[in-house]
Design an enzyme around this catalytic site. Structure first.
Site, PDB file in Angstrom:
ATOM      1  CG  ASP A 200      10.291 -14.755 -66.909  1.00 36.31           C
ATOM      2  OD1 ASP A 200       9.145 -14.292 -66.755  1.00 36.31           O
ATOM      3  OD2 ASP A 200      11.152 -14.207 -67.616  1.00 36.31           O
TER       4      ASP A 200
ATOM      5  CG  ASP B  30       5.368 -12.078 -66.062  1.00 36.38           C
ATOM      6  OD1 ASP B  30       5.968 -11.436 -65.187  1.00 36.38           O
ATOM      7  OD2 ASP B  30       5.509 -11.860 -67.279  1.00 36.38           O
ATOM      8  CD  GLU B  31      10.121 -11.572 -63.559  1.00 40.45           C
ATOM      9  OE1 GLU B  31      11.298 -11.850 -63.296  1.00 40.45           O
ATOM     10  OE2 GLU B  31       9.713 -10.405 -63.719  1.00 40.45           O
TER      11      GLU B  31
END
Lengths: 413, 83
Positions: free
Chosen positions: A20, A115-116
């Site tokens: 993350d 974003d993960e």
């Protein structure tokens, strides 16, 4: 059905990493501009009005600014907050770069959002020590490739559910390992809302049943959970055990729908203005359909009024749709059936639904063939010269601002 | 804060390995030195690719754009510290 007797059952041999990125958009801006480092910043879509904080820097979060807070609310909490207009193309490029890093470690990479990502490193890492070494190495690569300010938190666990929960435990820039033997202790330290899939509504319903902690959930029978939550109850019962059978899906499923929505800079009251925005949105959706080889057999439309209430609906059709004008017309008919004529509108959205791969055979009707040839030429133009290479005469004055949030920025739009 | 531009610049760059590092550039008849390259990213517009360099010195951050097909550099954004 009995309540949970034991916390561990079955064999859990996988090693999953959840990576993350920390305060992603804000960190990228701080990496690009050293004068923003160490300061509370909020990345916004449109800087001054009607915008939300798409990402807050670690410093802003410490002062109480949260993601998705309106900019005026965020400024109220943190007057020193610097608002930075987002640059979606930049974030998209950095995302592609960190995904490339992840792929260097394993082909089993599932992008979960911009974003993960989940990585199944069972084969590559061999054991949890190997996974920790790999996590440290990924962090080092990230620093070299993207810069020292762009950091990530990594959760390492036997499944996706626990890996995602683990990555939240040490922020920013942490590594948290949850081995099988640690699961009971880890769950006892976790909150139910830490679970991806337990949102505020589910939490309220759980609370109404007297379930506030993992210990409460573990004591609740499967039957009770199924009675209250239907199929979701089975999933909650597994969550209580820290179990998750979902594999890391390296290949994206074919899309079920494609849509766009837009918050207009000023509320709209005239149907003509609404139709223009809708047509511009529909053209974007239609371009994506044609580019990716799909047609739609249904359309959904929705609007949000300036009091944040909303209206909309959907409809199925027998004929395939792949042209923006038709999509917009059908969507407008749906919206018109639900729209309150006196309420100003702040957001309009159109979604192509019931997607199917396009059949190669073209229409036999000469009118349809003309349109197909026209869009074939326009699509070629757009592929070569980009999204602003053509527009309809009626949309010359309709311009959209770029978003800074969203799952995946599409450079072709 | 940020100011947007789209001005051509004359630039001196250094090739380090297979990377390009801007060192100094002239904009509006003034010479600016580059102390640090903070971030490089690319964008695609149709078939056209642009490379952006976010660079800084002691007082400013600049976003420079390089168009490889035209071999042209432009200043796109300026951030003055303390402005």
């Amino acid at each position: 059905m009995a309540a949970h007797g034991t916390l561990l059952r079955g064999s859990m041999k996988q090693i999953i990493l959840h990576i993350d990125m920390n305060s992603y958009f804000a960190s990228v801006e701080q990496q690009a501009n050293p004068f923003l480092r160490g300061k509370p910043i909020g990345v916004t879509g449109k800087k001054h009005t009607r915008s939300v904080v798409a990402a807050a820097s670690t410093e802003a979060k410490r002062l109480g600014v949260k993601t998705a807070m309106s900019t005026w609310e965020a400024r109220g909490i943190c007057p020193s907050l610097l608002l930075v207009e987002g640059d979606p193309k930049k974030y998209s490029d950095i995302t592609a770069r960190f995904l490339k890093i992840f792929h260097a470690y394993t082909p089993n990479v599932e992008q979960f959002s911009i974003d993960e990502a989940f990585l199944d490193v069972t084969g590559e890492a061999e054991d949890f020590l190997g996974a920790v070494i790999m996590a440290k190495s990924i962090k080092e690569d990230l620093r070299t490739e993207c810069g020292e300010w762009i950091t990530c938190s990594i959760g390492i666990a036997p499944n996706k559910l626990l890996a995602k929960m683990a990555s939240r435990h040490q922020k920013p820039d942490g590594i948290t390992v949850v081995k099988e033997k640690d699961i009971p202790a880890f769950l006892s330290l976790s909150r139910l809302e830490d679970v991806c899939g337990i949102g505020p509504r589910i939490l309220r319903r759980l609370n109404a049943l007297g379930i506030y902690t993992f210990a409460h959930l573990q004591k609740t029978s499967k039957t009770t959970l199924i009675q209250e939550f239907k199929q979701y109850g089975t999933w909650l019962w597994l969550v209580a055990l820290g179990e998750d059978g979902e594999p890391v899906e390296a290949i994206d499923d074919p899309p079920k729908s494609m849509g766009h929505s837009y918050t207009v800079p000023r509320d709209l009251t005239s149907p003509r203005d609404m139709k223009r925005v809708l047509l511009a949105l529909a053209d974007r959706v239609a371009w994506r359909l044609r580019r990716d080889g799909y047609v739609a057999f249904g359309v959904a439309g929705h609007i949000r009024y300036n009091d944040f209430s909303h209206a909309g609906g959907s409809e199925r059709f027998h004929h395939p749709i792949e042209e923006g004008g038709i999509l917009a017309r059908l969507c407008w008919n749906i919206i018109e059936r639900h729209r309150h004529p006196d309420k100003p509108v702040r957001l309009i959205g159109v979604t192509a639904i019931m997607l199917q791969p396009k059949n190669a055979q073209s229409s036999l009707l000469s009118g349809d063939q003309k349109i197909q040839k026209l869009f074939c030429a326009l699509d070629h133009l757009q592929r070569v010269f980009g999204p602003r290479s053509w527009t309809r005469a009626s949309l010359i004055h309709t311009r959209f601002k770029e978003r800074s949030s969203g799952f995946h920025y599409d450079h072709d739009l | 804060m940020y100011e947007s531009y789209d001005d051509p610049i004359n630039i001196l760059v250094e090739f380090v390995g297979n990377c390009v590092q801007p060192r100094e550039f002239v904009w509006s008849n003034r010479l600016y030195t580059v102390d640090q390259v903070n971030l490089v990213h690319t964008t695609q517009e149709g078939e056209k690719c642009y490379i952006f360099f976010s660079v800084s010195n002691a007082t400013n951050m600049f976003k420079l754009r390089f168009d490889p097909s035209a071999l042209e550099w432009r200043l796109m954004e300026l951030y003055c510290a303390g402005a």
